[in-house]
Structure formats: structure tokens, C-alpha cells
Enzyme design. Structure first.
Site, PDB file in Angstrom:
ATOM      1  N   CYS A  58      -2.810   4.145  -1.797  1.00 40.50           N
ATOM      2  CA  CYS A  58      -3.271   5.563  -1.091  1.00 40.50           C
ATOM      3  C   CYS A  58      -3.104   5.431   0.545  1.00 40.50           C
ATOM      4  O   CYS A  58      -2.818   6.193   1.246  1.00 40.50           O
ATOM      5  CB  CYS A  58      -4.358   6.241  -1.694  1.00 40.50           C
ATOM      6  SG  CYS A  58      -4.432   6.520  -3.600  1.00 40.50           S
ATOM      7  N   MET A  59      -4.100   4.318   0.670  1.00 43.33           N
ATOM      8  CA  MET A  59      -4.129   4.098   2.138  1.00 43.33           C
ATOM      9  C   MET A  59      -3.164   3.512   2.774  1.00 43.33           C
ATOM     10  O   MET A  59      -3.317   3.092   4.015  1.00 43.33           O
ATOM     11  CB  MET A  59      -5.366   3.262   2.241  1.00 43.33           C
ATOM     12  CG  MET A  59      -6.696   3.961   1.763  1.00 43.33           C
ATOM     13  SD  MET A  59      -8.153   2.785   2.144  1.00 43.33           S
ATOM     14  CE  MET A  59      -7.757   1.434   1.279  1.00 43.33           C
TER      15      MET A  59
END
Ligand SMILES: NC(=[NH2+])NCCC[C@H](N)C(=O)O
Length: 413
Positions: free
Chosen positions: A401-402
Site C-alpha cells: 500500500c505504501m
């Protein structure tokens, strides 16, 4: 500059060469209990520690040959021309939904008062408290009657999840239309980077999706299983209509992709994106959440004979059989989050135990806290790069996600 030197991603596992991150900023400290629900957080991270953890993530990537670029730097570097900077500020203020003209003028004056573009961009991301605007309360009777809402411009605490506002697919970009207002504002930064950043000057970038579309699509739902096969989740955040739009644009370009597999996953916060329950970590190995095991309904979308026509078929098969069929694999290993234990899987999926980031085939970045899943990954011969995660995980996102890959090496099947 040749396209493959700026955008080139044809798999989930090709050696990662360049990635976009956002270092958590003071937007995290503008989170309050009342705002968490609307701003998609379940707790308030401790910024100093979240930054230390994020720096460890970035350093892990650099130590493994990955060039790390930061969203906040690219945006600031895109605004060197004053007309472009003004255009950006006006669009930002319009999307901040500031009702009165006088307030919009005050915010514009405040933003233009920053001595560097980077400081201005940081402030835009962090949000603007009413107390920061001089004479805010003297604007009108309405404003004098103290509205207890503390912000004139909302913070954007989800920016460190750079996976979602846009996705690099092949040599193009899916500039996404996010499900929520709070996250759709993030896509404005991406728009200006691709439109004005020097690294893309003279580069004709194909756009597979656009932030102005009227149905939502988020990058956590977009996986590149091979240079021929994409997987897209129909999820809490991505609509079926968006998958069709994406397919038409990609298939009507001279990209290599031949099929999009659309997986209809449970519409719930814990499963907000496909990558919270399924990621690719090696040629034939995948992490999954036990809840998506068993017969799955998958819709395959292929290019039709006529332009813009799609051939769409529905199949119900075991996930492993779907992957064998479409990736031409003899064997598939599904590594279950929490080792399939209902309690461990529930806990570790909630903290993104399935949300790994592959930096090369069989080599992934994982959160330290998901020790049951991590042990199982190692038992399957996966090389782990473990990063601290106590504060970062409070935003409900993991290493995949990051991060938004910009360049990956091709893989040889
Ligand atoms: N690709 C992902 N799984 N992204 C996770 C994003 C988390 C963020 N708080 C949200 O709700 O949008």
C-alpha cells in the site's frame, strides 16, 4: 527520454528499480478521533515513530538497489512555473470545498506566502487549521459564531499509501478516481506530476483511467500478474464499470496486456482492496487470506474483434486453478495469511500480513508484526525484508500500500 526509462511495470515481482513513496507528514497530527472515520483511519499514529518506521522502509529499498522518490518532492518540482503553480493552487482550493469567496482568497494568499514550493506542498498535504488564517473570524457573522470544525482545509493522512491514487500499468498510468472525497483530493498531486514534472517532459504518457471519471477505481485493486494478465478487484473501492473502462483503454492501445481478471471480493473495510487479501510474491507463489480461498467467481475481460468491444466470460474456479490457467503455471502455491488459523489470519490480515511488496521474485518487504505469516513465507523459501510497523499499520495499509513502482525489470517466465 524513452518511455521505459520513466514508466515501466509489467509484473508484481520484477526487480524493483524505482518507487514512489510519501514520508508521513503533519497531516497525521491533524487526525482527531472525530475525523478518523471520515478520513479512513482506525487510530492516530505517533508521527515521530511512524516517520522512523517509514525511513526504515525507504532505507531497506535503497539498500536493495531501489531508487526512492518522494511524492512531496515531485509535486514541488512540478510547480516551478508561476502560472502552473497558480493553476494548481486554484484547483486545490476548488477541491477543498471552501464555501466563501473571501475564505478562498485568504487561503490562496496564505499558500502563496510560503517561501518554497516544498513548504507550500507540505502545508497543502497537512491541512490548514482555521487558527492559521489571520482574521479568519472577522470574515462574517457566520464565522464569528464559532463553528467547532477546526479546519478550513482538511488534512490528507492517507497520502503515505501511494499505491492507490494512481497505478503504473505497463508504460502508462491509471490516474484513479477514488471512492471517497478525502482520497480523491490526493489524485490532484499525481495529475500535476505527470503533466508538469521535468522527468516526464517530452514523454507521451498513455492514461488508462482518469481522476474525472464518474466511477471509482483504486490502485490497491490493480495487480499486474504478468505482461499479459492484470487482476483487478471489484471491491469496497473499485466498481465493475471502472474495470470495463480500464480494459477498453488498455486493449485499444498497443500494450501487451491480453486479459483482465476481475475478482468480486467482499465489500468490507478489512478487505478494502484486492491487495489486502492477495499479492503475488514469486512466479508461482501468492499470499492470500483464507476467506478468498475455495471456488471464486472471476470475470475475464479480453479484447473483442471490433474496436472497444470486450469479450467477458464468467468462471467459478479455485483460485489456484484460475492462476494456473491464466499464467500457464503447472503449480501454484497459495501462502495463507496467519497460516490459515482463523484468529491469527484475522489479526494479521487486519495489519496487512497479506500486503507484501515484492522487490524481486521471491523477495518481499513485510511488516514485523505479522510474525505468523512471515514464518510461513520463510518456510516457503521467500526472502523477507522485515520493517518495523507499529505506527504505520494504524492507517490500515502495508508495504504494498505504501509504495507505487515506477520502474521494474522485466521477468523471464
Ligand atoms: N492498497 C491498499 N491496501 N491501501 C490501503 C489504504 C488505507 C487507507 N487508510 C484507506 O482506507 O484508503
Amino acid at each position: 527520454m524513452a518511455m521505459e526509462n520513466v514508466l515501466h511495470v509489467y509484473s508484481e515481482i520484477g526487480r524493483l528499480k524505482k518507487v514512489l513513496l510519501h514520508r508521513p507528514g503533519k497531516e497525521i497530527e491533524n487526525l482527531t478521533p472525530d475525523l478518523m472515520d471520515r478520513l479512513l483511519f482506525d487510530d492516530i499514529p505517533y508521527l515521530e515513530i511512524a516517520r522512523q518506521e517509514h525511513d526504515a522502509f525507504a532505507q531497506t529499498l535503497r539498500n536493495n538497489g531501489v531508487e526512492v522518490v518522494y511524492l512531496e518532492d515531485l509535486v514541488a518540482e512540478s510547480l516551478t512555473d508561476n502560472d502552473i503553480k497558480t493553476e494548481f493552487i486554484d484547483e486545490f482550493i476548488k477541491e477543498a470545498n471552501i464555501k466563501s469567496k473571501k475564505k478562498r482568497e485568504l487561503v490562496k494568499e496564505y499558500l502563496l506566502g510560503f517561501s518554497t514550493n516544498r513548504e507550500m506542498v507540505d502545508k497543502m498535504m497537512e491541512g490548514i487549521r482555521k487558527e492559521e488564517i489571520k482574521d479568519y473570524k472577522k470574515i462574517s457573522l457566520v464565522d464569528m459564531i464559532e463553528s467547532d470544525y477546526p479546519f478550513i482545509v482538511d488534512p490528507m493522512p492517507n497520502l503515505y499509501f501511494t499505491r492507490d491514487p494512481f497505478a503504473t500499468i505497463g508504460s502508462g498510468i491509471s490516474l484513479n478516481h477514488m471512492r471517497t472525497v478525502t482520497r480523491n483530493r490526493e489524485t490532484l498531486f499525481s495529475k500535476y506530476i505527470f503533466k508538469y514534472h521535468p522527468m516526464f517532459k517530452g514523454v507521451e504518457i498513455p492514461f488508462w483511467y482518469d481522476r474525472d471519471e464518474n466511477t471509482s477505481m483504486e490502485g490497491g485493486d490493480q495487480l499486474i500478474l504478468s505482461d499479459k494478465v492484470l487482476a483487478v478487484g471489484i471491491s469496497e473501492r473499485t466498481e465493475a464499470a471502472s474495470v470495463e473502462k480500464l480494459a477498453r483503454r488498455i486493449f485499444n492501445n498497443n500494450e501487451k496486456f491480453e486479459v483482465i481478471l476481475a475478482f468480486d471480493i467482499p465489500k468490507k473495510r478489512a478487505f478494502m482492496h484486492l491487495d489486502t487479501v492477495f499479492t503475488m510474491i514469486d512466479y508461482d507463489k501468492f499470499t492470500i487470506h483464507p476467506e478468498i480461498e475455495g471456488p471464486l467467481t472471476v470475470y475475464s475481460l479480453r479484447k473483442g474483434e471490433e474496436k472497444h468491444k470486450l469479450i467477458i466470460e464468467k468462471e467459478t474456479m479455485e483460485l489456484s486453478d484460475i492462476l494456473k490457467k491464466y499464467l500457464n503455471l503447472d503449480k501454484v502455491t497459495l501462502i495463507r495469511c496467519g497460516n490459515g488459523n482463523k484468529i491469527d489470519a484475522g489479526r494479521e490480515q487486519w495489519n496487512d500480513g497479506s500486503n507484501t511488496l515484492a522487490i524481486a521474485p521471491g523477495e518481499v518487504v513485510v511488516y514485523s508484526r505479522n510474525h505468523v505469516t512471515n514464518k510461513l513465507l520463510e518456510e516457503h523459501g521467500i526472502k523477507l525484508h522485515v520493517i518495523p510497523s507499529s505506527e504505520l499499520s494504524r492507517g490500515r495499509g502495508g508495504p504494498r500500500c505504501m509504495s507505487m513502482p515506477l520502474i521494474r525489470e522485466d521477468i523471464n517466465w
